[in-house]
Design an enzyme around this catalytic site. Structure first.
Site, short mmCIF file in Angstrom:
data_model
loop_
_atom_site.label_atom_id
_atom_site.label_comp_id
_atom_site.label_asym_id
_atom_site.label_seq_id
_atom_site.Cartn_x
_atom_site.Cartn_y
_atom_site.Cartn_z
N HIS A 17 0.87 -1.20 0.00
CA HIS A 17 0.00 0.00 0.00
C HIS A 17 0.89 1.23 0.00
CE1 HIS A 17 -3.97 1.96 1.58
NE2 HIS A 17 -3.21 2.86 0.98
N HIS A 19 1.21 4.83 -2.39
CA HIS A 19 0.85 5.71 -3.52
C HIS A 19 2.13 6.39 -3.98
CE1 HIS A 19 -3.52 5.48 -2.53
NE2 HIS A 19 -3.03 5.27 -1.32
N HIS A 197 -9.70 1.10 -1.39
CA HIS A 197 -9.65 1.69 -0.05
C HIS A 197 -11.06 1.59 0.51
CE1 HIS A 197 -5.86 3.27 -1.42
NE2 HIS A 197 -5.69 4.07 -0.37
N GLU A 200 -11.38 3.22 5.68
CA GLU A 200 -10.34 4.13 6.18
C GLU A 200 -11.04 5.21 7.01
OE1 GLU A 200 -8.30 6.41 3.13
OE2 GLU A 200 -6.63 6.92 4.47
N ASP A 278 1.66 3.95 2.87
CA ASP A 278 0.62 4.78 2.25
C ASP A 278 1.23 5.96 1.47
OD1 ASP A 278 -1.97 5.39 1.56
OD2 ASP A 278 -2.62 6.03 3.54
N ASP A 279 1.52 7.06 2.16
CA ASP A 279 2.08 8.26 1.52
C ASP A 279 3.25 8.74 2.39
OD1 ASP A 279 -0.11 8.87 -0.62
OD2 ASP A 279 -1.20 8.51 1.25
N1 ADE Z 1 -4.68 8.80 -2.02
C1 ADE Z 1 -3.44 8.82 -1.51
N2 ADE Z 1 -3.45 8.41 -0.24
C2 ADE Z 1 -4.73 8.08 0.07
C3 ADE Z 1 -5.39 7.57 1.22
N3 ADE Z 1 -4.73 7.29 2.35
N4 ADE Z 1 -6.71 7.40 1.16
C4 ADE Z 1 -7.38 7.66 0.04
N5 ADE Z 1 -6.82 8.14 -1.06
C5 ADE Z 1 -5.50 8.36 -1.06
ZN ZN Z 2 -3.84 4.74 0.48
#
Ligand code: ADE
Ligand code: ZN
Length: 339
Positions: A17, A19, A197, A200, A278-279
């Site tokens: 996971h 991005h 997703h 969340e 994630d990011d």
């Molecule tokens: N795009 C990038 N990170 C995300 C996240 N955690 N949830 C939804 N969309 C995303």
């Molecule tokens: Zn994500």
């Protein structure tokens, strides 16, 4: 280094996971803005970092979409992906399944081919240099229409051999999985893996929809599934993997403190939970940092950390023989720890 840090560093892992646009570090954002003559509302790297103070998913997404404006050329997408892959390699990541958001780029008139050519050139270099394997998952932005998702799938057809799966990301609340039932059905007919997703920020109902209407192969996040006992049982019984992202949950206020994170509970319930970043450029940590800080905050045992690493391969879309090879590598690390 503590024993837990050392174990985490030594364990082979997959990241499921991530991005790629969320791995854009402030330094690279500034450099690409200069290279491409793009105006940013920030003057310094410090100002960018100071803006990363989020109360929810939408606060983050507003800055995430702003940041990706600096990505313009094939070389930019290569540089972005290569910077992430170097970090992942340093964390002993052996396999990555990477999300990208084509609509975040095609909406700005950047051709689909520019994006995918730059990303795949970096992924191929990682395979050649380190033997790191990878898959690419193209996400649909759920705040956009079903029609826009179909158009994106159409644009992807020229590159379909380089795309392994489809995902669903962006603003969850008010954009339930049901909105994308038909486009996910089409992706399934094309033989693509499907993830979304769900849970969340959204309710357990969205996780049910992702399972029943989108026929997903894996749940991204899934935290709010814990509110529904029958849903947890279903996820456990079906061995459905969850790509959990602890530092993301903390920074987007899904949990108030990392000590409150449900990762340990997920494992105790028998869920196939995995640990991911994630990011990472926005949430303050790549994959090992997610393992270490979560382990310290919720008191994961060595056995639970090993389970997370094992789950990362078991929940991947690798062929069974490849999974078995990675699990054997994990066993070898454990044997050497005990020796
Ligand atoms: N795009 C990038 N990170 C995300 C996240 N955690 N949830 C939804 N969309 C995303
Ligand atoms: Zn994500």
């Amino acid at each position: 280094m503590s024993a837990l840090h050392d174990l985490i560093a030594r364990l082979p892992k997959a990241e499921l996971h991530l991005h790629i646009e969320g791995s854009l570090e402030p330094e690279l954002m500034m450099a690409l803005a200069q290279r491409n003559g793009i105006e940013l509302p920030f003057k310094t790297v410090e100002e960018i970092g100071a803006a990363y103070d989020f109360s929810n998913l939408q606060d983050f997404l507003d800055i995430y979409y702003l940041g990706m404006n600096v990505l313009q050329t094939e070389q930019d997408f290569f540089d972005l992906a290569w910077a992430y892959l170097e970090r992942a390699h340093a964390d002993n990541v052996r396999h990555v399944e990477i999300f990208f958001d084509p609509q975040g780029h095609t909406e700005r008139e950047i051709p689909f081919a520019t994006v995918i050519d730059g990303l795949t050139r970096a992924l191929e270099q990682a395979e050649t240099r380190w033997g790191m394997s990878s898959q690419l998952i193209m996400c649909f932005l759920r705040h956009l229409s079903e029609e826009a998702a179909f158009e994106t799938l159409e644009q992807a057809m020229a590159h379909i051999e380089r795309i392994d799966g489809v995902g669903l990301d962006s603003s969850e609340m008010g954009h339930p999985p049901s909105k994308f039932e038909r486009v996910f059905a089409r992706a399934g007919e094309l033989g693509l893996k499907r993830v979304a997703h769900a849970g969340e920020e959204g309710p357990p109902q969205y996780v049910y929809e992702a399972l029943d209407l989108l026929h997903i192969d894996r749940v991204d996040h899934g935290n709010r599934a814990l509110e529904d006992e029958a849903l947890v049982k279903r996820l456990v019984d079906s061995k459905m993997a969850l790509t959990v992202c602890p530092l993301s949950n903390l920074r987007l206020c899904g949990v108030e403190r990392l000590e409150d994170h449900p990762m340990k509970r997920m494992l105790e319930l028998g869920l196939v939970a995995t640990c991911n970043s994630d990011d990472p450029a926005y949430f303050g940590g790549y994959v090992n940092e997610n393992y270490v800080r979560t382990a310290e905050a919720v008191g994961l045992t060595a056995a639970e950390i090993i389970t997370l690493a094992r789950n990362s391969f078991i929940g991947s879309f690798l062929p069974q023989a490849e999974i078995a090879r990675h699990l054997a590598d994990i066993d070898a690390v454990i044997a050497s720890e005990l020796a």
